[in-house]
Scaffold this active site. Structure first.
Site, short mmCIF file in Angstrom:
data_model
loop_
_atom_site.label_atom_id
_atom_site.label_comp_id
_atom_site.label_asym_id
_atom_site.label_seq_id
_atom_site.Cartn_x
_atom_site.Cartn_y
_atom_site.Cartn_z
N ARG A 1 3.44 8.16 6.39
CA ARG A 1 3.03 7.04 7.26
C ARG A 1 3.80 7.06 8.57
O ARG A 1 3.27 6.69 9.61
CB ARG A 1 3.25 5.71 6.55
CG ARG A 1 2.20 5.47 5.50
CD ARG A 1 2.38 4.15 4.83
NE ARG A 1 1.20 3.83 4.03
CZ ARG A 1 1.07 2.77 3.28
NH1 ARG A 1 2.05 1.89 3.21
NH2 ARG A 1 -0.04 2.55 2.60
N GLY B 1 -5.76 -0.86 0.02
CA GLY B 1 -6.54 -2.09 0.04
C GLY B 1 -7.52 -2.10 1.20
O GLY B 1 -8.69 -2.48 1.05
N GLY C 1 -2.72 4.06 -2.23
CA GLY C 1 -1.34 4.52 -2.31
C GLY C 1 -1.11 5.46 -3.48
O GLY C 1 -0.56 6.55 -3.32
N LYS D 1 -7.48 -1.29 -12.89
CA LYS D 1 -8.30 -2.48 -13.07
C LYS D 1 -9.71 -2.35 -12.54
O LYS D 1 -9.92 -1.94 -11.41
CB LYS D 1 -7.63 -3.65 -12.36
CG LYS D 1 -6.50 -4.24 -13.14
CD LYS D 1 -6.14 -5.57 -12.55
CE LYS D 1 -5.03 -6.23 -13.31
NZ LYS D 1 -4.32 -7.18 -12.48
P1 AMP Z 1 -4.81 0.95 -9.17
O1 AMP Z 1 -3.73 0.22 -8.43
O2 AMP Z 1 -5.87 0.05 -9.72
O3 AMP Z 1 -5.39 2.11 -8.38
O4 AMP Z 1 -4.13 1.57 -10.45
C1 AMP Z 1 -3.17 2.58 -10.40
C2 AMP Z 1 -2.42 2.54 -11.68
O5 AMP Z 1 -3.32 2.73 -12.76
C3 AMP Z 1 -1.38 3.63 -11.84
O6 AMP Z 1 -0.12 3.03 -11.80
C4 AMP Z 1 -1.68 4.22 -13.20
O7 AMP Z 1 -0.52 4.38 -14.00
C5 AMP Z 1 -2.58 3.19 -13.84
N1 AMP Z 1 -3.44 3.77 -14.87
C6 AMP Z 1 -4.25 4.82 -14.76
N2 AMP Z 1 -4.85 5.09 -15.93
C7 AMP Z 1 -4.41 4.19 -16.82
C8 AMP Z 1 -4.66 3.96 -18.21
N3 AMP Z 1 -5.48 4.74 -18.90
N4 AMP Z 1 -4.02 2.93 -18.80
C9 AMP Z 1 -3.17 2.15 -18.10
N5 AMP Z 1 -2.90 2.31 -16.79
C10 AMP Z 1 -3.50 3.33 -16.15
#
Ligand code: AMP
Length: 397
Positions: free
Chosen positions: A35, A378, A355, A202
């Protein structure tokens, strides 16, 4: 949106809102300075035009109004000194709009750089406070926003401050202009086949983006924790895997919409699962339909990686947001790294946003193989969702 090139900036006092919110390790070392490096084009452009340059950024989330050293921009300034090679001509103010910043700003000479302390040390920043914005604005003649990653927030340095200037005195920096241009062009007029690869933890955070993407893409690949909500919605047993039960209907609706619109929708066919969310203990590589009771899927398996590789083979455009598994732990990182390698190996225009996702591409050594790695997670999701970003709207002429 005007860019800095459209303005007459020679010799002027110029404010550049940067995104220096870089990751640091426990010792306070910057672990990824992309960045900062990406902000250099605009900064150098101003230095070369003999501007008196004031740089400002937020850094993480200090308690507003409280100056805590761990949130200071000191490490950023040290890195800037090294990258710009202008040790004598760059300094850090002790405050944001306080006496030190005011004095140092007034004493700036052409070609010199002043970095203000963490904008979020001031309560007014996150409140989009006009009085605070006016104080910031009073220090300069020109306002430049180069912080794509912060544009989805109507904060004072992004929104209220920009409003203090007319179109001849405010514009986007090179980085912001490049990021917006890339996303808008790709989403408006993608070369097909266009594939979206969506992962992360999520569904809820990416639901709207997914819905919008269905109208644009030819194929969707879902991985990461969010895949389990879709798998459960199809009636599968997912053990203790991450799930958002209240979104099962929504997940079904999305899959039906995809089918109706002819969008191919791919979910993992196998997973790496464990009994605990931990980098120790037993793990199993099993088909997605056979997750045992009490176990949780933490990465996609090798068959899924192979399938997804086939799916993106003919892609001309790929947007990737969200890791395929818990990539922070070695044993659950393979799916994400493989996805990164496979995307980088295609000839497609590959846009990586978010990120965590850019962290994966970076750790996998694939950044050069991607067409574009966005600094804003975001903000890029909001653009995909078709939302208006305050920081961009305010710069539109
Ligand atoms: P996000 O901020 O929604 O892009 O999520 C990123 C996070 O999702 C990372 O920290 C990953 O560790 C988590 N993640 C990815 N796959 C899984 C999974 N199968 N179970 C739990 N967390 C996950």
């Amino acid at each position: 949106m005007k860019t800095i090139k459209d303005l007459d900036i020679d010799g002027k006092r110029i404010f550049i809102r940067c995104d220096f919110n870089v990751p640091k390790d426990n010792e306070g070392n910057i672990t990824d300075d992309r960045r900062i490096r990406e902000a250099l084009t605009t900064i150098r452009y101003c230095i070369d035009r003999d501007c008196r340059v004031i740089l400002a950024s937020h850094y993480e989330r200090p308690e507003p109004g409280k100056y805590e050293d761990k949130y200071s921009l000191k490490p950023v300034v040290r890195r800037l000194v090294r990258l710009l090679k202008i040790a004598d001509d760059i300094q850090l103010a002790e405050d944001v709009i306080g006496p030190d910043a005011q004095a140092k700003a007034a004493a700036l000479k052409g070609g010199e750089v002043l970095v203000l302390e963490n904008l979020r040390y001031e309560v007014g920043e996150t409140q989009n406070d006009e009085a605070f914005a006016k104080k910031l604005a009073s220090m300069v003649d020109i306002y430049i926003n180069d912080a794509f990653g912060a544009c989805h927030r109507a904060h004072a340095s992004i929104d209220a401050m920009a409003r203090q200037f007319d179109d001849a005195h405010r514009a986007a920096g090179f980085l912001l202009a490049k990021e917006v241009d890339f996303f808008e062009k790709t989403l408006e007029n993608p070369v097909r086949p266009f594939v979206a690869v969506v992962g992360g933890s999520k569904v809820s955070g990416k639901l709207e983006a997914l819905r919008q993407l269905l109208d644009k893409v030819d194929k969707v690949i879902i991985g990461g924790g969010m895949a389990f909500t879709f798998l459960k919605a199809q009636g599968m047993e997912i053990g203790n895997s991450l799930v958002e039960d209240e979104l099962l209907d929504e997940a079904r609706t999305i899959m039906i919409k995809a089918r109706k619109q002819g969008v191919k929708f791919y979910l993992p066919v196998d997973v790496v699962c464990a009994e605990e969310f931990s980098d120790q203990g037993h793990i199993k590589h099993i088909p997605a339909q056979e997750i045992p009771v009490g176990w949780m899927g933490l990465d996609i398996g090798s068959a899924s990686s192979e399938l997804f590789k086939q799916v993106i083979q003919d892609a001309e455009t790929i947007i990737w947001n969200g890791p395929m598994g818990v990539y922070e732990m070695d044993r659950f990182s393979k799916g994400s790294f493989q996805m990164s390698h496979d995307i980088a190996a295609t000839d497609a225009t590959a846009i990586v946003g978010g990120g965590d996702t850019s962290d994966v591409a970076q750790k996998a050594g694939d950044v050069d193989g991607m067409t574009f790695v966005s600094t804003g997670g975001g903000a890029s999701l909001n653009l995909i969702e078709g939302k208006k970003l305050p920081g961009i709207e305010v710069l539109k002429v």
